[in-house]
Design an enzyme around this catalytic site. Structure first.
Site, PDB file in Angstrom:
ATOM      1  N   HIS A   1      -1.779  -0.070   0.694  1.00  0.00           N
ATOM      2  CA  HIS A   1      -2.237   1.287   0.319  1.00  0.00           C
ATOM      3  C   HIS A   1      -2.758   1.343  -1.208  1.00  0.00           C
ATOM      4  CE1 HIS A   1       1.888   1.078  -1.072  1.00  0.00           C
ATOM      5  NE2 HIS A   1       1.624   2.132  -1.764  1.00  0.00           N
ATOM      6  N   ASP A   2      -2.557   0.615  -1.913  1.00  0.00           N
ATOM      7  CA  ASP A   2      -3.065   0.328  -3.428  1.00  0.00           C
ATOM      8  C   ASP A   2      -4.149  -0.232  -3.469  1.00  0.00           C
ATOM      9  OD1 ASP A   2      -0.689   1.960  -4.000  1.00  0.00           O
ATOM     10  OD2 ASP A   2       0.600   0.205  -4.439  1.00  0.00           O
TER      11      ASP A   2
ATOM     12  N   GLU B   1       8.291  -5.293  -4.323  1.00  0.00           N
ATOM     13  CA  GLU B   1       6.869  -5.394  -4.920  1.00  0.00           C
ATOM     14  C   GLU B   1       7.041  -5.787  -6.293  1.00  0.00           C
ATOM     15  OE1 GLU B   1       3.215  -2.001  -5.840  1.00  0.00           O
ATOM     16  OE2 GLU B   1       5.339  -1.504  -6.132  1.00  0.00           O
TER      17      GLU B   1
ATOM     18  N   ASP C   1       9.744  -0.475  -3.730  1.00  0.00           N
ATOM     19  CA  ASP C   1       8.720  -0.086  -4.617  1.00  0.00           C
ATOM     20  C   ASP C   1       8.925  -0.704  -6.421  1.00  0.00           C
ATOM     21  OD1 ASP C   1       6.200   1.636  -5.182  1.00  0.00           O
ATOM     22  OD2 ASP C   1       7.507   2.680  -6.457  1.00  0.00           O
TER      23      ASP C   1
ATOM     24  N   ASP D   1      10.592   2.561   2.845  1.00  0.00           N
ATOM     25  CA  ASP D   1      10.086   2.080   1.451  1.00  0.00           C
ATOM     26  C   ASP D   1      10.965   2.977   0.516  1.00  0.00           C
ATOM     27  OD1 ASP D   1       8.410   1.637  -0.971  1.00  0.00           O
ATOM     28  OD2 ASP D   1       6.646   2.010   0.551  1.00  0.00           O
TER      29      ASP D   1
HETATM   30  C1  GLC Z   1       3.809   1.221  -6.333  1.00  0.00           C
HETATM   31  C2  GLC Z   1       3.139   2.003  -5.260  1.00  0.00           C
HETATM   32  C3  GLC Z   1       2.143   2.939  -5.536  1.00  0.00           C
HETATM   33  C4  GLC Z   1       2.804   3.908  -6.388  1.00  0.00           C
HETATM   34  C5  GLC Z   1       3.689   3.431  -7.529  1.00  0.00           C
HETATM   35  C6  GLC Z   1       4.602   4.183  -8.142  1.00  0.00           C
HETATM   36  O1  GLC Z   1       2.838   0.513  -6.827  1.00  0.00           O
HETATM   37  O2  GLC Z   1       2.935   0.874  -3.936  1.00  0.00           O
HETATM   38  O3  GLC Z   1       1.614   3.574  -4.493  1.00  0.00           O
HETATM   39  O4  GLC Z   1       1.947   4.751  -7.018  1.00  0.00           O
HETATM   40  O5  GLC Z   1       4.276   2.131  -6.943  1.00  0.00           O
HETATM   41  O6  GLC Z   1       5.612   4.545  -7.364  1.00  0.00           O
END
Ligand code: GLC
Ligand code: CA
Length: 548
Positions: A315-316, A241, A199, A98
């Site tokens: 995980h979110d 993402e 990310d 990641d």
């Molecule tokens: C992404 C991650 C999340 C994190 C955010 C900031 O959305 O999946 O868990 O809090 O980025 O890095």
């Protein structure tokens, strides 16, 4: 057209804090993951997406990195990480790391330097604006609440942070920043990384003066440079993402020429049960016809000109069986239905840890939640005068800790996750829902996922078949076909607990039932035209026998 390993792969996401603790400190770690690799090999997955394990003060559980080339000691050491690469490779499993490139921790060496003076060579690694205390440059807000600007009195400047104050945004306009990041990525590629998840990658090209954070003007220019300088030198799976991705952008991101990424996570379906223009906490029922329309749009619009990633969970996000299934009476049926629905589609499927067991959401006291997002939101909404009951309902439905409770391995203390005190409470249902029980029971959700993964290996049509939605207006049934030159698949899913009739009998008369989430031993059941609650079936037809 299908030639990349990741087009045939199934990925399993591990959230290291919550997967397996090996040393009794209550926090999952790399050695814990190594101990569980055989479990993952048994499930049949091809790669692990590992949430961040680099050095981090853990303000946002590792998404705040203070050293990209060290492992966070609570997770282990660099040697442990290399052992994980090797042990995974023995089992034909690749490790997708990641990469958090939008921001670092405020404890990163670069930021510590940047804060020293305006003339420090690292100052321009971050995003600063002059100002006066109490008068931030504008009213932009951070994703976790509060202003996106933080005052630094020593410099008489504000720095910009889209996430917590401990996550200052990097300045991608500065070519030195980009070079540092590329070198770091090349270093991990040499160490053995099999790919990267990027990310919040659509937020790197920001222009805070214009209040632009997502899809900034130079976004694709930066991404193409990033890809050229790093990923294209290897055979990697890369997935960005991208909460702000629409179809057009996704075609750029996942262009088959490899100029950006392999694929992106887009979130159009994920926002469907939230009130328009509001926050994720503002709930509304899922509009089912819209879900069909959107998932189908992504299926057809990227066909032959991009690539989808398929996911319900990460995980979110809350647990899918609790969110769009039924985690009570039809827990098992609905978990399997949702799995079959997704794994029948075109793209690379992602399974989030515990999803293969049908792990569910939790309802804790507010003090038992650990997530910075939940805590900040609770405080803010209580201050704004919201009813506490409503705030808690939102947390039960959408809080990120739903996904972060410890993995449920067995029915012993703390679900077999740790001998110590877990960093977050274990879901009380671990005695019923756990890996040990499900591995023994061939009818379990675990075995259902295992079959779906195997089917993707056995049936090419699952990988390359063209998608077509059937019955777009049916209020209960999600049905579609997948078709290539040789085979045709038919997927029929009853999305609710009603018992609708399936008006498509003709279609499946000469098809073979491949998989069903009920006992379909009898011919009558196999071709039954009334669907049971959450019933899901997958049929196949070999179209043309090979000619002599
Ligand atoms: C992404 C991650 C999340 C994190 C955010 C900031 O959305 O999946 O868990 O809090 O980025 O890095
Ligand atoms: Ca540990």
């Amino acid at each position: 057209m299908i030639q990349k390993w990741w087009q045939k792969a199934v990925i399993y996401q591990i959230y290291p804090r919550s997967f397996q603790d090996s040393n009794g400190d209550g926090i999952g770690d790399l050695n814990g993951i190594i101990q569980r690799l055989d479990y993952l090999a048994e499930l049949g997955i091809n790669a692990i997406w590992l949430s961040p394990v680099c050095r981090s003060p853990q303000d946002d559980n590792g998404y705040d990195i203070s050293d990209y080339q060290e492992i966070e000691p609570i997770f282990g050491s660099l040697e442990d990480m290399q052992r994980l690469f090797r042990e995974a490779e023995k089992r034909d499993i690749r490790i997708i790391m990641d990469l958090v490139l939008n921001h670092t921790s405020d404890e990163h060496r670069w930021f510590v330097e940047a804060k020293k003076s305006k003339s420090n060579p690292y100052h321009d690694y971050y995003v600063w604006r002059d100002g006066e205390e109490g008068h931030p440059p504008n009213d932009m807000r951070g994703v976790f609440g509060g202003s996106a600007w933080e005052w630094v009195p020593e410099l008489n400047q504000y720095y910009f942070h889209q996430f917590s104050v401990k996550q200052p945004d990097l300045n991608w306009e500065n070519p030195k920043v980009r070079r540092e990041l590329y070198d770091m990525i090349l270093w991990w590629m040499k160490k053995g990384a099999g790919g990267f998840r990027l990310d919040v990658i659509d937020q790197i090209a920001k222009d805070p003066d214009l209040k632009i954070t997502v899809n900034g003007p130079r976004l694709h220019e930066f991404l193409q440079e990033l890809s050229r300088e790093t990923f294209q030198k290897g055979d990697l799976l890369t997935v960005g993402e991208a909460w702000g991705a629409d179809i057009q952008r996704a075609r750029l991101y996942s262009n088959p020429d490899g100029s950006e990424f392999s694929m992106v996570f887009q979130f159009e379906h994920i926002g469907l049960d939230q009130q328009e223009g509001k926050e994720k906490w503002d709930l509304k029922p899922l509009p089912f016809l819209k879900l069909k329309e959107i998932l189908s749009k992504w299926q057809t619009s990227l066909y032959n000109c991009g690539w989808n990633s398929l996911f319900w969970n990460n995980h979110d996000l809350p647990r899918i069986v609790s969110r769009w299934g039924n985690d009570k009476e039809y827990w098992e049926e609905s978990a399997k239905m949702l799995a079959l629905l997704l794994h029948g589609m075109q793209g690379t499927p992602y399974i989030y840890q515990g999803e293969e067991l049908g792990m569910t959401n939790v309802q804790y006291e507010i003090t038992d939640y650990q997530d910075i997002e939940i805590r900040n939101m609770y405080r803010e909404r209580m201050e704004m005068g919201y009813d506490e009951k409503d705030v808690m309902q939102s947390i039960y439905a959408k809080g990120r800790d739903n996904a972060r409770t410890p993995m449920q391995w067995n029915d012993s203390k703390n679900a077999g996750f740790t001998d110590g005190n877990p960093w977050i409470k274990v879901n009380p249902n671990y005695k019923q829902i756990n890996a040990h029980n499900q591995m023994k029971d061939t009818g379990s959700i675990f075995h259902f996922y295992k079959k779906l993964i195997q089917l993707r290996k056995d049936y090419e049509v699952l990988v390359d078949g063209k998608y077509e939605l059937l019955l777009p207006k049916d209020p209960d049934i999600f049905a579609y076909t997948r078709e290539n030159e040789h085979q045709k698949l038919l997927v029929i899913c009853n999305f609710f607990e009603n018992t609708p009739r399936m008006p498509l009998q003709e279609e499946w008369r000469d098809m073979e039932l491949l998989l069903c989430n009920y006992d379909c031993a009898h011919n009558n059941d196999r071709y039954a035209t009334t669907l049971r609650p959450y019933e899901a079936r997958m049929y196949v037809k070999k179209k043309y026998e090979t000619k002599p």
